[in-house]
Scaffold this motif. Structure first.
Motif, PDB file in Angstrom:
ATOM      1  N   GLN A 135       0.839  -1.200   0.000  1.00 34.10           N
ATOM      2  CA  GLN A 135       0.000   0.000   0.000  1.00 34.10           C
ATOM      3  C   GLN A 135       0.876   1.253   0.000  1.00 34.10           C
ATOM      4  O   GLN A 135       1.776   1.398   0.837  1.00 34.10           O
ATOM      5  CB  GLN A 135      -0.907   0.003   1.230  1.00 34.10           C
ATOM      6  N   PRO A 136       0.640   2.165  -0.974  1.00 34.04           N
ATOM      7  CA  PRO A 136       1.394   3.428  -0.948  1.00 34.04           C
ATOM      8  C   PRO A 136       1.184   4.146   0.383  1.00 34.04           C
ATOM      9  O   PRO A 136       0.123   4.012   1.005  1.00 34.04           O
ATOM     10  CB  PRO A 136       0.779   4.222  -2.102  1.00 34.04           C
ATOM     11  N   TYR A 137       2.191   4.901   0.817  1.00 35.41           N
ATOM     12  CA  TYR A 137       2.079   5.574   2.111  1.00 35.41           C
ATOM     13  C   TYR A 137       2.353   7.062   1.945  1.00 35.41           C
ATOM     14  O   TYR A 137       3.169   7.485   1.129  1.00 35.41           O
ATOM     15  CB  TYR A 137       3.008   4.951   3.149  1.00 35.41           C
ATOM     16  N   THR A 197       0.178  11.165   2.102  1.00 32.56           N
ATOM     17  CA  THR A 197      -1.104  11.808   1.822  1.00 32.56           C
ATOM     18  C   THR A 197      -1.504  11.554   0.380  1.00 32.56           C
ATOM     19  O   THR A 197      -0.726  11.809  -0.540  1.00 32.56           O
ATOM     20  CB  THR A 197      -1.025  13.324   2.073  1.00 32.56           C
ATOM     21  N   VAL A 198      -2.700  11.047   0.179  1.00 29.87           N
ATOM     22  CA  VAL A 198      -3.140  10.617  -1.156  1.00 29.87           C
ATOM     23  C   VAL A 198      -3.864  11.747  -1.897  1.00 29.87           C
ATOM     24  O   VAL A 198      -4.801  12.359  -1.351  1.00 29.87           O
ATOM     25  CB  VAL A 198      -4.083   9.391  -1.069  1.00 29.87           C
ATOM     26  N   TYR A 199      -3.412  12.024  -3.117  1.00 28.43           N
ATOM     27  CA  TYR A 199      -4.109  12.917  -4.042  1.00 28.43           C
ATOM     28  C   TYR A 199      -4.288  12.170  -5.366  1.00 28.43           C
ATOM     29  O   TYR A 199      -4.173  10.943  -5.415  1.00 28.43           O
ATOM     30  CB  TYR A 199      -3.311  14.211  -4.242  1.00 28.43           C
ATOM     31  N   GLN A 200      -4.547  12.894  -6.436  1.00 28.08           N
ATOM     32  CA  GLN A 200      -4.687  12.257  -7.740  1.00 28.08           C
ATOM     33  C   GLN A 200      -3.342  11.707  -8.211  1.00 28.08           C
ATOM     34  O   GLN A 200      -2.295  12.290  -7.957  1.00 28.08           O
ATOM     35  CB  GLN A 200      -5.216  13.245  -8.777  1.00 28.08           C
ATOM     36  N   ASN A 201      -3.409  10.578  -8.933  1.00 24.88           N
ATOM     37  CA  ASN A 201      -2.195  10.036  -9.538  1.00 24.88           C
ATOM     38  C   ASN A 201      -2.013  10.608 -10.943  1.00 24.88           C
ATOM     39  O   ASN A 201      -2.749  11.514 -11.359  1.00 24.88           O
ATOM     40  CB  ASN A 201      -2.210   8.510  -9.541  1.00 24.88           C
ATOM     41  N   THR A 225      -7.898   9.009  -8.041  1.00 18.47           N
ATOM     42  CA  THR A 225      -7.474   8.911  -6.656  1.00 18.47           C
ATOM     43  C   THR A 225      -7.498   7.438  -6.265  1.00 18.47           C
ATOM     44  O   THR A 225      -8.556   6.868  -5.986  1.00 18.47           O
ATOM     45  CB  THR A 225      -8.407   9.715  -5.730  1.00 18.47           C
ATOM     46  N   PRO A 226      -6.354   6.780  -6.272  1.00 16.32           N
ATOM     47  CA  PRO A 226      -6.325   5.316  -6.107  1.00 16.32           C
ATOM     48  C   PRO A 226      -6.520   4.872  -4.664  1.00 16.32           C
ATOM     49  O   PRO A 226      -6.255   5.618  -3.720  1.00 16.32           O
ATOM     50  CB  PRO A 226      -4.925   4.940  -6.602  1.00 16.32           C
ATOM     51  N   ARG A 227      -7.017   3.655  -4.537  1.00 16.08           N
ATOM     52  CA  ARG A 227      -7.163   3.017  -3.231  1.00 16.08           C
ATOM     53  C   ARG A 227      -6.557   1.621  -3.308  1.00 16.08           C
ATOM     54  O   ARG A 227      -6.808   0.878  -4.268  1.00 16.08           O
ATOM     55  CB  ARG A 227      -8.643   2.921  -2.839  1.00 16.08           C
ATOM     56  N   ASN A 274      -4.184  -3.013   2.116  1.00 19.79           N
ATOM     57  CA  ASN A 274      -2.911  -3.263   2.789  1.00 19.79           C
ATOM     58  C   ASN A 274      -2.732  -4.767   2.972  1.00 19.79           C
ATOM     59  O   ASN A 274      -3.406  -5.396   3.789  1.00 19.79           O
ATOM     60  CB  ASN A 274      -2.868  -2.554   4.139  1.00 19.79           C
TER      61      ASN A 274
END
Length: 361
Positions: free
Chosen positions: A259-261, A263-267, A272-274, A277
């Motif tokens: 799982q990326p770690y 703060t999530v924004y647009q790729n 916006t990926p999910r 884990n």
């Protein structure tokens, strides 16, 4: 050999062409070879012609020019209805075009007459898929005008189904097309040499019909190159389904979190990926991405899972295979993926099992 590449088995293409010609020919139907999915590749086009394909069809005039310049001797049909801006090139470089607009037909006539050329036209009929085509109620009026246009020869009618709307070319649709052809021939005292019922999606109708009516032509690409019909994507008995193999190289192989770690924004794709884990996993990066191939249309032959891709990189779950840097991964392709690969200059086109082709290129 450079990577990424696509391996192309020419002998299997030849086999599929021979079998399909025999199959459809058993009920009086000729097949036109659709070359758009292979980008008008002259080597592959030559295999089609040497195995009895007389008409090659492409939606891009540039592909037709490429095949002509390579010395591929065939009749050339423009699959996509011509744009007004294209009429000069259509008449100059193609023998036949599919048409649905009277304004375009008049311009084709004008240019053909000016250059002392007879250009063959097929009028497309709308039967429900809602892409190109003249409404059946308007056919008589269009035919009446086209027959008076000098420089043009009305050689047939056709329809397109199972492309935009996914409408099946079933018995009712094919009977309707046959009826329109018969009525036009009787009313205008003409003979339509070509009644084109559709494409690779017509296989189910063909195999279940004792009488194919006036249908005597199909425009076939997917069945030739992928060995399957295009309605349910089922393999056709006796055809090869593994003609093409896409190869990509591993450029990184490491153990990383699943799982990326942060703060999530647009790729990079604007999404916006999910991700779930799953702890640490063996991951690998391949030197291929979305600008090379439609990633959703490829299936790995090895026991890996495609996690996603950016424009230049593909991410895979490498846990079960333990691939290392420099190893290659092989993929099967669907029609959309194959089309995208042949539109990508950076992917090497590698022919194997050479068929005895003419001296081209």
């Amino acid at each position: 050999m450079n990577l990424p590449r696509i391996d192309i088995d020419l002998a299997k293409i030849a086999h599929n062409v021979q079998q399909l010609k025999k199959l459809y020919g058993s009920k009086g139907i000729d097949i036109i070879g659709v070359t758009k999915v292979i980008g008008g590749n002259p080597i592959i086009a030559d295999v089609l012609v040497q195995n009895g394909i007389e008409i090659l069809a492409d939606s891009r005039i540039a592909n037709i020019i490429k095949m002509r310049r390579a010395g591929i001797r065939a009749q050339y049909l423009l699959l996509r209805t011509p744009a007004l801006s294209q009429v000069e090139n259509v008449v100059t470089h193609t023998n036949i075009s599919l048409n649905s607009e009277l304004e375009v037909l008049k311009k084709l006539s004008e240019y053909a007459l000016k250059n002392h050329i007879i250009h063959k036209v097929v009028l497309m009929v709308e039967l429900g898929d809602l892409r190109e085509g003249i409404m059946p109620s308007e056919m008589d009026a269009i035919v009446k005008v086209v027959l008076k246009l000098k420089g043009l020869a009305l050689v047939g009618i056709g329809t397109n189904l199972a492309c935009f709307g996914g409408i099946s070319p079933d018995e009712d649709k094919m009977n309707e097309l046959s009826s329109i052809a018969i009525r036009l021939e009787e009313k205008f005292k003409i003979t339509l040499a070509m009644v084109s019922g559709g494409n690779s999606a017509n296989y189910k109708w063909f195999t279940s019909s004792k009488d194919v009516g006036r249908i005597n032509s199909l425009r076939v690409g997917e069945s030739i190159f992928l060995g399957r019909e295009a309605l349910c994507r089922k393999p056709i008995l006796g055809l090869f389904t593994d003609i093409f193999t896409l190869m990509a190289e591993v450029i990184e192989a490491k153990r990383k979190p699943s799982q990326p770690y942060g703060t999530v924004y647009q790729n990079a794709s604007g999404n916006t990926p999910r991700f779930k884990n799953k702890g640490f996993m063996d991951r690998a990066v391949l030197a291929i991405g979305t600008q090379d191939v439609v990633v959703s249309g490829i299936t790995p032959k090895q026991e890996i899972i495609v996690l996603g891709a950016t424009s230049d990189h593909m991410l895979i779950d490498n846990t079960k295979t333990s691939l290392r840097v420099g190893n290659t991964v092989a993929f099967n392709l669907n029609y959309s993926a194959l089309l995208s690969v042949f539109c990508t200059p950076s992917i090497v086109k590698n022919t194997i099992n050479q068929y005895e082709c003419a001296n081209i290129l």
